[in-house]
Motif scaffolding. Structure first.
Motif, PDB file in Angstrom:
ATOM      1  N   ALA A 170       4.653  18.202   9.684  1.00  0.00           N
ATOM      2  CA  ALA A 170       4.706  16.797  10.117  1.00  0.00           C
ATOM      3  C   ALA A 170       4.221  15.917   8.974  1.00  0.00           C
ATOM      4  CB  ALA A 170       3.826  16.586  11.339  1.00  0.00           C
ATOM      5  N   LEU A 171       4.890  14.767   8.813  1.00  0.00           N
ATOM      6  CA  LEU A 171       4.489  13.799   7.793  1.00  0.00           C
ATOM      7  C   LEU A 171       4.052  12.528   8.509  1.00  0.00           C
ATOM      8  CD1 LEU A 171       4.612  13.036   4.651  1.00  0.00           C
ATOM      9  CD2 LEU A 171       6.800  12.030   5.191  1.00  0.00           C
ATOM     10  N   VAL A 172       2.810  12.124   8.290  1.00  0.00           N
ATOM     11  CA  VAL A 172       2.272  10.939   8.967  1.00  0.00           C
ATOM     12  C   VAL A 172       2.081   9.842   7.933  1.00  0.00           C
ATOM     13  CG1 VAL A 172       0.404  10.037  10.405  1.00  0.00           C
ATOM     14  CG2 VAL A 172       1.064  12.443  10.582  1.00  0.00           C
ATOM     15  N   ASP A 173       2.711   8.687   8.159  1.00  0.00           N
ATOM     16  CA  ASP A 173       2.644   7.636   7.138  1.00  0.00           C
ATOM     17  C   ASP A 173       2.571   6.250   7.743  1.00  0.00           C
ATOM     18  OD1 ASP A 173       2.900   6.576   4.414  1.00  0.00           O
ATOM     19  OD2 ASP A 173       4.824   5.828   5.122  1.00  0.00           O
ATOM     20  N   LEU A 174       1.667   5.445   7.184  1.00  0.00           N
ATOM     21  CA  LEU A 174       1.638   4.019   7.517  1.00  0.00           C
ATOM     22  C   LEU A 174       1.685   3.270   6.195  1.00  0.00           C
ATOM     23  CD1 LEU A 174       1.045   1.810   9.804  1.00  0.00           C
ATOM     24  CD2 LEU A 174      -1.246   1.793   8.850  1.00  0.00           C
ATOM     25  N   LYS A 175       2.700   2.410   6.034  1.00  0.00           N
ATOM     26  CA  LYS A 175       2.791   1.653   4.784  1.00  0.00           C
ATOM     27  C   LYS A 175       1.713   0.581   4.769  1.00  0.00           C
ATOM     28  CE  LYS A 175       6.500   3.432   2.804  1.00  0.00           C
ATOM     29  NZ  LYS A 175       5.866   4.753   2.774  1.00  0.00           N
ATOM     30  N   LYS A 176       0.729   0.751   3.897  1.00  0.00           N
ATOM     31  CA  LYS A 176      -0.307  -0.267   3.799  1.00  0.00           C
ATOM     32  C   LYS A 176       0.020  -1.193   2.637  1.00  0.00           C
ATOM     33  CE  LYS A 176      -4.033   2.331   5.879  1.00  0.00           C
ATOM     34  NZ  LYS A 176      -5.388   2.841   5.786  1.00  0.00           N
ATOM     35  N   PRO A 177      -0.458  -2.447   2.682  1.00  0.00           N
ATOM     36  CA  PRO A 177      -0.174  -3.357   1.576  1.00  0.00           C
ATOM     37  C   PRO A 177      -0.690  -2.759   0.267  1.00  0.00           C
ATOM     38  CG  PRO A 177      -1.232  -4.517   3.398  1.00  0.00           C
ATOM     39  CD  PRO A 177      -1.268  -3.058   3.734  1.00  0.00           C
ATOM     40  N   GLY A 178       0.173  -2.738  -0.741  1.00  0.00           N
ATOM     41  CA  GLY A 178      -0.265  -2.243  -2.037  1.00  0.00           C
ATOM     42  C   GLY A 178       0.033  -0.777  -2.267  1.00  0.00           C
ATOM     43  N   ASN A 179       0.725  -0.108  -1.317  1.00  0.00           N
ATOM     44  CA  ASN A 179       0.998   1.309  -1.571  1.00  0.00           C
ATOM     45  C   ASN A 179       1.778   1.470  -2.871  1.00  0.00           C
ATOM     46  OD1 ASN A 179       4.043   1.972  -0.808  1.00  0.00           O
ATOM     47  ND2 ASN A 179       3.297   0.470   0.655  1.00  0.00           N
ATOM     48  N   ALA A 180       1.318   2.406  -3.690  1.00  0.00           N
ATOM     49  CA  ALA A 180       1.732   2.434  -5.093  1.00  0.00           C
ATOM     50  C   ALA A 180       3.190   2.830  -5.298  1.00  0.00           C
ATOM     51  CB  ALA A 180       0.821   3.390  -5.863  1.00  0.00           C
ATOM     52  N   SER A 181       3.722   3.709  -4.438  1.00  0.00           N
ATOM     53  CA  SER A 181       5.088   4.182  -4.667  1.00  0.00           C
ATOM     54  C   SER A 181       6.087   3.039  -4.636  1.00  0.00           C
ATOM     55  CB  SER A 181       5.479   5.214  -3.609  1.00  0.00           C
ATOM     56  OG  SER A 181       4.568   6.271  -3.615  1.00  0.00           O
ATOM     57  N   ARG A 182       5.850   2.090  -3.736  1.00  0.00           N
ATOM     58  CA  ARG A 182       6.798   0.983  -3.629  1.00  0.00           C
ATOM     59  C   ARG A 182       6.521  -0.119  -4.635  1.00  0.00           C
ATOM     60  NH1 ARG A 182      10.862   1.250  -0.485  1.00  0.00           N
ATOM     61  NH2 ARG A 182      10.859   3.035   0.860  1.00  0.00           N
ATOM     62  N   ALA A 183       5.450   0.043  -5.408  1.00  0.00           N
ATOM     63  CA  ALA A 183       5.169  -0.952  -6.442  1.00  0.00           C
ATOM     64  C   ALA A 183       5.540  -0.427  -7.819  1.00  0.00           C
ATOM     65  CB  ALA A 183       3.684  -1.297  -6.423  1.00  0.00           C
ATOM     66  N   SER A 184       5.943   0.841  -7.848  1.00  0.00           N
ATOM     67  CA  SER A 184       6.098   1.522  -9.139  1.00  0.00           C
ATOM     68  C   SER A 184       7.275   1.003  -9.955  1.00  0.00           C
ATOM     69  CB  SER A 184       6.300   3.013  -8.858  1.00  0.00           C
ATOM     70  OG  SER A 184       6.963   3.626  -9.915  1.00  0.00           O
ATOM     71  N   ALA A 185       7.210   1.263 -11.258  1.00  0.00           N
ATOM     72  CA  ALA A 185       8.320   0.922 -12.150  1.00  0.00           C
ATOM     73  C   ALA A 185       9.336   2.053 -12.197  1.00  0.00           C
ATOM     74  CB  ALA A 185       7.795   0.659 -13.548  1.00  0.00           C
ATOM     75  N   GLY A 186       8.931   3.254 -11.850  1.00  0.00           N
ATOM     76  CA  GLY A 186       9.868   4.374 -11.834  1.00  0.00           C
ATOM     77  C   GLY A 186      10.084   5.024 -13.181  1.00  0.00           C
ATOM     78  N   GLY A 187       9.079   4.953 -14.052  1.00  0.00           N
ATOM     79  CA  GLY A 187       9.212   5.602 -15.355  1.00  0.00           C
ATOM     80  C   GLY A 187       8.837   7.073 -15.266  1.00  0.00           C
ATOM     81  N   LEU A 188       9.684   7.930 -15.841  1.00  0.00           N
ATOM     82  CA  LEU A 188       9.313   9.340 -15.990  1.00  0.00           C
ATOM     83  C   LEU A 188       8.898   9.517 -17.446  1.00  0.00           C
ATOM     84  CD1 LEU A 188      12.300  11.163 -14.233  1.00  0.00           C
ATOM     85  CD2 LEU A 188      10.079  10.644 -13.248  1.00  0.00           C
TER      86      LEU A 188
END
Lengths: 103, 401
Positions: free
Chosen positions: B31-49
């Motif tokens: 099970a994956l439990v998730d609540l998007k909180k303000p500032g969550n890093a994945s959605r703020a990322s630039a996506g650089g590898l």
């Protein structure tokens, strides 16, 4: 230069009158009015083409909706409704970076 | 009462990657439990590898070096000595490079098996040099990683002009890290999540872990707004909020804290960059949709996610200096994300002494997107009792005690 005769205007134009270029056609304008006001007076309804090729006309006329962004003096994405006319201004409707530069 | 083999707390890129790899390689009930909180890093990322770039302190870490190369060029060796190029330890390189190798195949796998495309693009990462200070700095980076010289190209002014015609003519050259690429970070999280869902992982979205349930020294589940979920193993992938979960699971605190990064995004532009760019002011990446992303500040301001004019101005000016065409562009959006920072900038991975049924997968700081693939792989190896592909000792939480 012919006098402005605007059937829609409530008051007679009082400012300095000059011409601007809309898509390389000379159009009369009056100091103090916006580019959008000249465009509408000259019967341009469809003025913007977005980066994703959607055509639109001005919607709010007060700088909020971003539906009248056109190319003014080679600068893309200028709001026609928030820009005051200047003598010999070059206005291009339905132009954008992607049409001119490619993707 | 629902019973699972594994519950993952946190559905950012790390939690989603753990869910994907576990569900792909095992038959565990997850099970994956998730609540998007303000500032969550994945959605703020630039996506650089940017495996090498980040390991030598480019990307987010770059602003720190202006001071360093100035000191070096002024011959203040003593001060410069204490500020060595900010190269991370060998174990970090190993983790970053191993993870980086996984993406081409993962991209293919996500496309063919799950019909999701996270827009893996081979771009390289160029460090642009404007002056002698930057050259000195670039030299010290390259001399610090002799074993990776095959992954670095030096570009002189003409070569740089030929490859990146929109970069300012004032640039005197660049070093190009040829194995550093980019993805679309939102799509990467979505791809992991969708892949996991298709593999049978149960998703509890918009669901908050309110409490970690324990029996003695064993973690037995979590309580959410709606119900309690029981598990044999809890994986803590809660990013900047990981310490809350850790404290409830173990009764101790660990040093994971939010580090704010502000980002500026331009409007959509024609293709003006062939690669990702790092300068001594900022990093610049043009994403697959044409928008140009400029990052990033590094601030310790707690859980605050507001944008501030001074940082946005600094980033914009740094980007315009490097890429003058941005002067003709508008800013579309600004935002800030919270990196899960740790004191030594290494992630915290693996089980905890004296606590059963609990595994850490957090503290990835600036490289969560890059490290997600190897983290998912390592957690899967732990869960199946295989030897891990990387020694986890340097990443255990006990190193802070």
């Amino acid at each position: 230069m012919s006098e402005l005769s605007r059937t829609q205007d409530i008051t007679d134009p009082e400012g300095l009158q000059f011409q601007i270029q809309i898509d390389d056609i000379a159009v009369n304008a009056c100091d103090g009015e916006t580019v959008l006001s000249v465009l509408l007076a000259a019967n341009y309804k469809q003025i913007m083409e977005s980066d994703r090729e959607a055509v639109s006309g001005a919607y709010c006329g007060m700088g909020v909706c971003h539906c009248c962004q056109i190319t003014i003096n080679k600068q893309h994405k200028q709001k026609a409704c928030q820009t005051l006319v200047q003598p010999n201004m070059q206005v291009e409707t339905k132009q954008n970076r992607f049409k001119q530069v490619g993707v | 009462m629902k019973q699972y083999d594994v519950i993952i707390a946190g559905g950012g890129v790390i939690g989603a990657a753990c869910a994907y790899f576990l569900s792909r390689d095992t038959n565990l009930k997850i099970a994956l439990v998730d609540l998007k909180k303000p500032g969550n890093a994945s959605r703020a990322s630039a996506g650089g590898l940017w495996a090498i770039g980040e390991s030598v302190g480019l990307g987010c870490g770059v602003i720190f070096f202006k001071t360093l190369s100035k000191l070096q060029s002024e011959g203040d060796t003593e001060a410069a000595e204490t500020l060595r190029p900010h190269q991370l330890p060998e174990c970090f390189f190993e983790l970053a490079l191993k993870s980086n190798e996984l993406y081409p195949a993962l991209h293919e796998e996500m496309l063919t098996r799950h019909d999701v495309d996270f827009k893996f693009e081979r771009t390289g990462l160029k460090f642009i040099m404007y002056n002698r200070d930057d050259e000195i700095y670039a030299d010290s980076i390259v001399s610090g990683i002799p074993n990776l010289s095959s992954q670095i190209r030096w570009l002189d002014q003409q070569q740089l002009r030929a490859e990146e015609p929109y970069i300012t003519p004032d640039a005197i050259g660049a070093i190009d890290f040829i194995c550093d690429h980019q993805v679309n970070p939102y799509r990467l999280v979505d791809a992991y999540t969708e892949g996991a869902r298709q593999n049978g992982v149960e998703l509890f979205l918009n669901t908050e872990v309110l409490e970690v349930l324990r029996e003695g020294n064993k973690v037995i589940g979590v309580r959410t707004q709606e119900q309690s979920l029981h598990c044999d193993t809890l994986i803590n992938a809660a990013g900047a909020w990981a310490d809350d979960i850790y404290y409830q699971a173990t009764g101790k605190h660990m040093p994971v804290y939010p580090v704010k990064g502000q980002i500026v995004l331009s409007e959509r532009m024609p293709k003006v960059l062939n690669g990702c760019i790092s300068t001594s002011d900022c990093y610049i990446a043009q994403k697959d949709n044409g928008e140009i992303l400029i990052g990033s500040s590094t601030e310790e301001k707690g859980f605050d996610t507001t944008n501030s004019l001074d940082k946005i101005t600094e980033l914009s000016q740094g980007a315009m200096k490097c890429l003058p065409i941005l002067k003709e562009s508008s800013i579309k959006r600004c935002w800030a994300g919270l990196r899960p920072g740790t004191p030594d900038e290494l992630p915290i991975l693996g089980p905890v002494d004296g606590v059963e049924g609990y595994i850490n997968a957090c503290g990835h700081f600036r490289t969560g997107i890059l490290m997600s693939a190897i983290t998912g792989t390592l957690i899967t190896e732990l869960m199946t009792g295989k030897p891990t592909s990387v020694d986890l000792a340097p990443f255990c939480v006990e190193r802070f005690e």
